[in-house]
Scaffold this motif. Sequence first.
Motif, PDB file in Angstrom:
ATOM      1  N   ARG A  99       0.868  -1.168   0.000  1.00 47.48           N
ATOM      2  CA  ARG A  99       0.000   0.000   0.000  1.00 47.48           C
ATOM      3  C   ARG A  99       0.905   1.219   0.000  1.00 47.48           C
ATOM      4  O   ARG A  99       1.864   1.283   0.769  1.00 47.48           O
ATOM      5  N   LYS A 107      -5.328  11.440  -4.093  1.00 49.47           N
ATOM      6  CA  LYS A 107      -6.181  10.267  -3.873  1.00 49.47           C
ATOM      7  C   LYS A 107      -6.312   9.348  -5.072  1.00 49.47           C
ATOM      8  O   LYS A 107      -6.533   8.148  -4.911  1.00 49.47           O
ATOM      9  N   ILE A 109      -4.102   8.438  -6.964  1.00 50.39           N
ATOM     10  CA  ILE A 109      -2.883   7.643  -7.137  1.00 50.39           C
ATOM     11  C   ILE A 109      -2.564   6.787  -5.917  1.00 50.39           C
ATOM     12  O   ILE A 109      -2.110   5.660  -6.038  1.00 50.39           O
ATOM     13  N   ALA A 110      -2.805   7.336  -4.742  1.00 51.58           N
ATOM     14  CA  ALA A 110      -2.399   6.630  -3.523  1.00 51.58           C
ATOM     15  C   ALA A 110      -3.345   6.943  -2.385  1.00 51.58           C
ATOM     16  O   ALA A 110      -4.067   7.943  -2.418  1.00 51.58           O
ATOM     17  N   GLU A 111      -3.310   6.093  -1.371  1.00 54.51           N
ATOM     18  CA  GLU A 111      -4.105   6.360  -0.169  1.00 54.51           C
ATOM     19  C   GLU A 111      -3.494   7.549   0.557  1.00 54.51           C
ATOM     20  O   GLU A 111      -2.281   7.703   0.570  1.00 54.51           O
ATOM     21  N   PRO A 112      -4.330   8.354   1.196  1.00 51.15           N
ATOM     22  CA  PRO A 112      -3.745   9.385   2.061  1.00 51.15           C
ATOM     23  C   PRO A 112      -3.133   8.718   3.292  1.00 51.15           C
ATOM     24  O   PRO A 112      -3.569   7.630   3.679  1.00 51.15           O
ATOM     25  N   ARG A 117      -4.485   3.098   9.736  1.00 47.56           N
ATOM     26  CA  ARG A 117      -4.651   2.248   8.572  1.00 47.56           C
ATOM     27  C   ARG A 117      -3.302   1.649   8.145  1.00 47.56           C
ATOM     28  O   ARG A 117      -3.204   0.485   7.768  1.00 47.56           O
ATOM     29  N   HIS A 121      -2.385  -2.293   7.775  1.00 44.89           N
ATOM     30  CA  HIS A 121      -1.773  -2.898   6.581  1.00 44.89           C
ATOM     31  C   HIS A 121      -0.538  -3.719   6.980  1.00 44.89           C
ATOM     32  O   HIS A 121      -0.335  -4.825   6.494  1.00 44.89           O
ATOM     33  N   LYS A 124      -1.356  -6.935   8.459  1.00 40.31           N
ATOM     34  CA  LYS A 124      -1.837  -7.895   7.456  1.00 40.31           C
ATOM     35  C   LYS A 124      -0.724  -8.348   6.519  1.00 40.31           C
ATOM     36  O   LYS A 124      -0.989  -9.044   5.537  1.00 40.31           O
ATOM     37  N   ARG A 126       1.182  -6.455   4.559  1.00 39.57           N
ATOM     38  CA  ARG A 126       1.408  -5.637   3.362  1.00 39.57           C
ATOM     39  C   ARG A 126       2.612  -4.729   3.598  1.00 39.57           C
ATOM     40  O   ARG A 126       2.765  -4.191   4.694  1.00 39.57           O
TER      41      ARG A 126
END
Length: 237
Positions: A99, A107, A109-112, A117, A121, A124, A126
């Motif tokens: 991520r 936004k 292009i990528a998660e803020p 969060r 990740h 999990k 990632r």
Amino acid sequence: MSANYKRVLIKLSGEALQGDQGYGISPSTLETFAGEIAELQRMGVEVAIVIGGGNIFRGVAGSTAGMDRTSADYMGMLATVMNGIALQDAIERLGVATRLQTALEIKEIAEPYIRRRATRHLEKGRVVIFGAGTGNPYFTTDTAAALRAMEVQAEVILKATNVDGVYDCDPRTNPNAKRFERLTYLDVLSKNLRVMDSTAISLCMENDLPIIVFDLNQAGNIKRVIEGEDLGTLICP
Ligand code: GTP
């Protein structure tokens, strides 16, 4: 050998991605680095990465050339996002989920960047790549690395560079340069050893976050450091 750390933050300079090209992103260097990251993830290590942008644009250089410092730094932040996208793509091609989170919102292009969060990740499995530095001009990506490492509670910052540790003077120009195996934060600050800028070192010092400086160009080094081999220079309380 098993991993000595559960969660690490790797600080990768933009220059590390340029390989021998002297500019931009070298596909083979990127692939090698992605392979090493994928291996860590498969060992069960939670990996966060802060990436620099100096291979594309360096804010300080822009301002030295007469540009407004804030504008130059924003360009530098965008350069880190470009590197982040490239790194994300290279790691995912190896089948490892990633991520990309950015300190400035882009936004589409990528998660803020959202700390909770990012932590989820990592839990999990990632690989989380942080782009756009701290989102503020006048701060380096080294400072972003210190900040994010503390926020996601990484156990160590692994500073991957082009030299195999911290020396008392520049080993590229002085053959008698001596490598330190261990330094305190205060040593780094008082001897003015340019490992990371003083803001980043001070943040690590206040929070007892160890930093290991090591040579990225030697294949397998990241894994060796994680397995506890004494490589490079350890900076700690
Ligand atoms: P879980 O909630 O743990 O399943 O995490 P997740 O990241 O898979 O959840 P989510 O459904 O939020 O994200 C799915 C995909 O969309 C992932 O690849 C995210 O990186 C991406 N994504 C989520 N939010 C944003 C965003 O604001 N911008 C962009 N560009 N991608 C996003």
